[in-house]
Design a protein around this motif. Structure first.
Motif, PDB file in Angstrom:
ATOM      1  N   ASP A  23       0.839  -1.199   0.000  1.00 49.20           N
ATOM      2  CA  ASP A  23       0.000   0.000   0.000  1.00 49.20           C
ATOM      3  C   ASP A  23       0.874   1.249   0.000  1.00 49.20           C
ATOM      4  O   ASP A  23       1.756   1.394   0.844  1.00 49.20           O
ATOM      5  CB  ASP A  23      -0.903  -0.007   1.244  1.00 49.20           C
ATOM      6  N   ILE A  24       0.618   2.132  -0.951  1.00 50.14           N
ATOM      7  CA  ILE A  24       1.291   3.426  -0.953  1.00 50.14           C
ATOM      8  C   ILE A  24       0.569   4.346   0.021  1.00 50.14           C
ATOM      9  O   ILE A  24      -0.651   4.508  -0.048  1.00 50.14           O
ATOM     10  CB  ILE A  24       1.299   4.057  -2.358  1.00 50.14           C
TER      11      ILE A  24
ATOM     12  N   GLY B   8      -3.199   1.981  -5.907  1.00 51.69           N
ATOM     13  CA  GLY B   8      -1.987   2.035  -5.095  1.00 51.69           C
ATOM     14  C   GLY B   8      -1.881   0.925  -4.075  1.00 51.69           C
ATOM     15  O   GLY B   8      -0.986   0.943  -3.218  1.00 51.69           O
ATOM     16  N   LYS B   9      -2.770  -0.069  -4.143  1.00 52.19           N
ATOM     17  CA  LYS B   9      -2.749  -1.196  -3.210  1.00 52.19           C
ATOM     18  C   LYS B   9      -2.683  -2.505  -3.985  1.00 52.19           C
ATOM     19  O   LYS B   9      -3.196  -2.591  -5.091  1.00 52.19           O
ATOM     20  CB  LYS B   9      -4.004  -1.195  -2.332  1.00 52.19           C
TER      21      LYS B   9
ATOM     22  N   SER C  71      -4.668  -5.574  -7.694  1.00 57.96           N
ATOM     23  CA  SER C  71      -3.849  -4.365  -7.765  1.00 57.96           C
ATOM     24  C   SER C  71      -4.711  -3.219  -8.270  1.00 57.96           C
ATOM     25  O   SER C  71      -5.180  -3.242  -9.406  1.00 57.96           O
ATOM     26  CB  SER C  71      -2.653  -4.578  -8.703  1.00 57.96           C
TER      27      SER C  71
ATOM     28  N   SER D 265       5.164  -4.180  -7.365  1.00 59.08           N
ATOM     29  CA  SER D 265       4.497  -5.483  -7.282  1.00 59.08           C
ATOM     30  C   SER D 265       5.198  -6.498  -8.181  1.00 59.08           C
ATOM     31  O   SER D 265       5.390  -7.657  -7.789  1.00 59.08           O
ATOM     32  CB  SER D 265       3.013  -5.358  -7.632  1.00 59.08           C
TER      33      SER D 265
ATOM     34  N   PHE E 275       5.822   3.522   1.323  1.00 62.88           N
ATOM     35  CA  PHE E 275       5.239   2.282   0.810  1.00 62.88           C
ATOM     36  C   PHE E 275       5.274   1.243   1.913  1.00 62.88           C
ATOM     37  O   PHE E 275       6.316   0.975   2.495  1.00 62.88           O
ATOM     38  CB  PHE E 275       6.009   1.774  -0.413  1.00 62.88           C
TER      39      PHE E 275
ATOM     40  N   SER F  70       3.379   1.418  -8.064  1.00 63.61           N
ATOM     41  CA  SER F  70       2.667   0.252  -7.558  1.00 63.61           C
ATOM     42  C   SER F  70       2.853  -0.942  -8.490  1.00 63.61           C
ATOM     43  O   SER F  70       3.080  -2.074  -8.046  1.00 63.61           O
ATOM     44  CB  SER F  70       1.173   0.572  -7.398  1.00 63.61           C
TER      45      SER F  70
END
Length: 790
Positions: free
Chosen positions: A271-272, A327-328, A324, A307, A364, A303
């Motif tokens: 998570d940002i 931002g998560k 995704s 990932s 992050f 992100s």
């Protein structure tokens, strides 16, 4: 014994394509059938019939298109692994069989045995009155149900490519062999274009290809057909890769260990943090339009890169990025000691990267991971697992940056020295400034310089290259190109190209004839009447409940991922199409009037001419209703701020956010706040319609500006009579006489100044009660803004 010649790459490709035969069988592609190996791949019923005949079509497909597969891949291995998942006889075949079960959350399988999938040729026609190929994909958003809300009406996905408005469901649908065949022919044509790609390129492009053509195909047709074939195969590939890595690391590569339950999986949450402050904290008005879109793009790209970087570190694949958006992300890893040790190192590495790149302005978070067993992934337990993953993410947020601060300390000496020597960047206020080339007085930091360059290129770019092998300065990990520039392999931006992965970026913005980005002042000057900007911020209501409760006992990881995928596509791909192709109340395209700050996941933020934004808010809310088939459990709330174009972006965003919070606090949510009034969307449509009516009468000199100003005053006075009842015991004691008689004053003004009976009727209705009078501020303010020149 394990066949050591079979590689992980072959296993993963086989998992991705294990159910391609379902598509071919429903399309009745007879040329792919006729194998003499039915007894090898299928099982036999008591009466001697073969079951699961789609696997024979899978074998036929791989036989015919084997040349498309990447080089250095053993085709025979892939064919056998993919076609044997319902009748496994070796360790690797069992991996895909188990992954297939796990993907479905045991909806249609014995989690420690062989999948009990439907016999496609013996579908229960008497019960359903449909043959297996006629049952359409149920649109998952139309099935969500929260306690206290009306039961939703099911809707169905159209059999078409995932593009434009294809995600809008239909209420009645029955698919046919002909529809399947038409879609199959397009799929096969594009599949063949993947030839010549290496393994990594092949998987990225295959993901986009299957997403485009398989999103509307139900994975199973003997139960609720609301899991797409795309999502099922993607999740199957993820579990297969994780199982491969787990048993290899644990030195337990045998069927017994594979079929024995244990904590084999590790789900990590990424998570940002600090997105809103980072995007909107622009210190000057110079280059705001470029910086804003570049920062929004940067967050998406980071992100995506991180990932992918994480999956590389653990030997899993792109499919292991389970969700995704916004931002998560959630990533599936093998739960081994080696993985846990690497995860700790990775947490520090990512924290250190963000500290150096963003000086703590943006961080992050990577969670410690949630372990899971086969049992945890069964449908009766998966909700608890998903909630635990979310809780672990929240715990990680509370400890953000602790590892790197412990290692490096809280003072960034080099940055401090540079700030002391050169002064801060006037655009971001974070890094040290330097002189801008070609300018005697302009100064900015290297980071802002790169973002301004990216913000300008985004308008014209059609190709994107992402590098995720290692973490570098942001500008070194991305490259944007126009269509006429030659690039070997890239992400195609918003335009599907069969040989390349597709990325849908919603960063649409008004531009000049020369493709230059308009400034916010330029956009404000396009407004009708008052030259104002408006910002609309919105997000889906009760999102946590939707993901944790709305699917009830039907929850599986595939459904969870499909729900996330559908919502994200609506706010990215569909949003982009909508803005490019739809017009406002004046017949002018939104793309020429509205600037996208961000859109994706479950929320959006746009900035544009005030009148277009007010109309856009209503139109987009209506599209969401269509997308969910008017599901009362899925609603959206928004806040609109009208401002001067010279106001700093952070102030505009603060005002829009306050209005959004007011809407979220409205009873039942599902509301919008603008001009100081919070109303339901149904009310908003009415007041907006009234405002347009009043504006037209003002233009014709049939309604005076004075009356409009009077009604704004009446709304303000009526609002005072309401007071804050949570803090004031007796509001009436604090309201003066003038405010109390707002209604009689309103009636007097109407009698003296309004002769049009229809107009008088509409205005008089606002006097029904103080709440209605306050809400009328939307209508009269709209009319006033539209005729500001009068």
């Amino acid at each position: 014994m394990v066949d050591e010649n079979i590689t992980k790459e072959e296993l993963v490709i086989a998992a991705w394509l294990h159910d391609v035969g379902k598509f071919a069988q429903r399309a009745d592609i007879q040329e792919l059938y006729g194998s003499k190996l039915e007894g090898r791949y299928c099982r036999t019923t008591k009466d001697g019939r073969f079951t699961h005949q789609h696997v024979v079509y899978t074998e036929g497909f791989l036989n015919k298109y084997k040349d498309v597969l990447p080089d250095n891949i053993n085709f025979e291995h892939i064919k056998t692994l993919a076609a044997s998942h319902h009748n496994p006889s070796s360790y690797f075949e069992w991996i895909i069989s188990q992954a297939d079960c796990l993907s479905s959350g045991s909806d249609r399988c014995n989690i420690l045995g062989i999948a009990e999938c439907e016999n496609e040729n013996q579908f229960d026609e008497e019960k359903e009155k449909l043959r297996f190929y006629e049952k359409p994909m149920i649109h998952i958003l139309s099935t969500l149900h929260l306690d206290g809300r009306a039961e939703p009406e099911k809707a169905f996905c159209k059999m078409s490519e995932l593009e434009e408005d294809s995600v809008i469901p239909v209420e009645k649908c029955k698919t046919s062999k002909e529809e399947y065949k038409a879609l199959w022919e397009k799929f096969v044509k594009d599949f063949q274009k993947l030839q010549g790609l290496n393994y990594d390129e092949f998987l990225l492009s295959l993901n986009s290809l299957l997403e485009r053509y398989w999103w509307c195909i139900p994975s199973a047709t003997n139960s609720d057909a609301d899991i797409s074939l795309y999502q099922h195969t993607k999740t199957t590939a993820a579990f297969a890769a994780a199982l491969y890595e787990y048993h290899k690391e644990e030195n337990s590569e045998n069927e017994l260990s594979l079929r024995t339950d244990g904590k084999k999986f590790l789900f990590i949450n990424g998570d940002i943090s600090g997105i809103q402050n980072y995007i909107f904290d622009l210190k000057t008005s110079s280059d705001n339009a470029k910086l804003l879109r570049a920062k929004s793009f940067q967050l998406w790209a980071l992100s995506e890169i991180i990932s992918q970087y994480i999956t590389r570190q653990f030997g899993v694949t792109y499919a292991n990025i389970m969700t995704s958006a916004g931002g998560k992300f959630i990533i599936l890893l093998p739960n081994t000691q080696k993985a846990k040790k690497r995860l700790e190192e990775l947490q520090l590495e990512i924290e250190e990267y963000f500290l150096n790149e963003f000086a703590g302005k943006l961080t992050f978070i990577v969670s410690d991971g949630t372990v899971a067993s086969y049992k945890d992934l069964q449908k009766e337990n998966v909700i608890s697992l998903i909630n635990k993953i979310g809780d672990d993410g929240d715990i990680a947020k509370s400890r953000k940056m602790q590892k790197v601060l412990k290692k490096c300390g809280a003072v960034l000496e080099t940055q401090y020295e540079n700030l002391q020597k050169f002064g801060e960047c006037p655009k971001c206020g974070i890094f040290a400034a330097r002189s801008v080339e070609g300018s005697d007085d302009e100064r900015q930091c290297k980071s802002c310089e790169k973002l301004i360059e990216i913000g300008g290129k985004l308008v014209k770019s059609a190709k994107l290259v992402l590098k995720s092998e290692k973490l570098l300065h942001f500008g070194d990990m991305i490259k944007l190109y126009e269509w006429d520039e030659d690039v070997k392999f890239y992400y195609s931006v918003n335009d599907f190209k069969p040989k390349f992965p597709l990325v849908t970026l919603p960063y649409i913005a008004p531009k000049t004839e020369n493709d230059e980005l308009l400034t916010f002042e330029d956009i404000a000057n396009l407004s009708k009447g008052n030259k104002k900007l408006a910002m609309f911020k919105a997000d889906v209501d009760n999102l946590g409940l939707i993901f944790s409760q709305s699917l009830g006992e039907r929850m599986s990881f595939s459904r969870y991922a499909d729900l996330s995928h559908q919502l994200h596509y609506f706010f990215s791909g569909f949003y982009s199409w909508f803005v490019k192709n739809k017009t406002d109340q004046f017949g002018e395209f939104y793309k020429d009037k509205i600037y996208t700050v961000f859109s994706g996941g479950d929320d959006l933020c746009v900035l544009g001419t005030w009148e277009s934004v007010l109309q856009f808010a209503l139109d987009f809310q209506k599209e969401l209703k269509m997308f969910t088939n008017n599901n009362p459990s899925v609603t959206i709330s928004g806040g609109i701020a009208l401002v001067n174009s010279k106001l700093p972006v952070r102030n505009i965003a603060d005002e829009a956010e306050k209005n959004l919070e007011r809407s979220k606090n409205h009873i039942g949510k599902n509301a919008v706040t603008v001009f100081g009034a919070t109303v339901s969307w149904t009310e908003y449509e009415k007041y907006l319609s009234d405002g347009k009516y009043f504006a037209e009468l003002m233009r014709k000199n049939e309604l005076s500006t004075g009356v409009i100003y009077k009604f704004i005053d009446f709304a303000n006075r009526a609002e005072k009579t309401l007071g804050d009842k949570d803090k004031i015991a007796d509001v009436s004691e604090l309201v003066n006489t003038k405010d109390r008689i707002w209604k009689s004053n309103m009636i007097y003004v109407l009698a003296r100044n309004v002769k049009n009976d229809e107009l008088k009727k509409r205005l008089l209705a606002y006097g029904e009660n103080p709440q209605e009078m306050v809400k009328s501020r939307i209508a009269v303010s709209y009319a006033l803004y539209m005729n500001r020149h009068l």
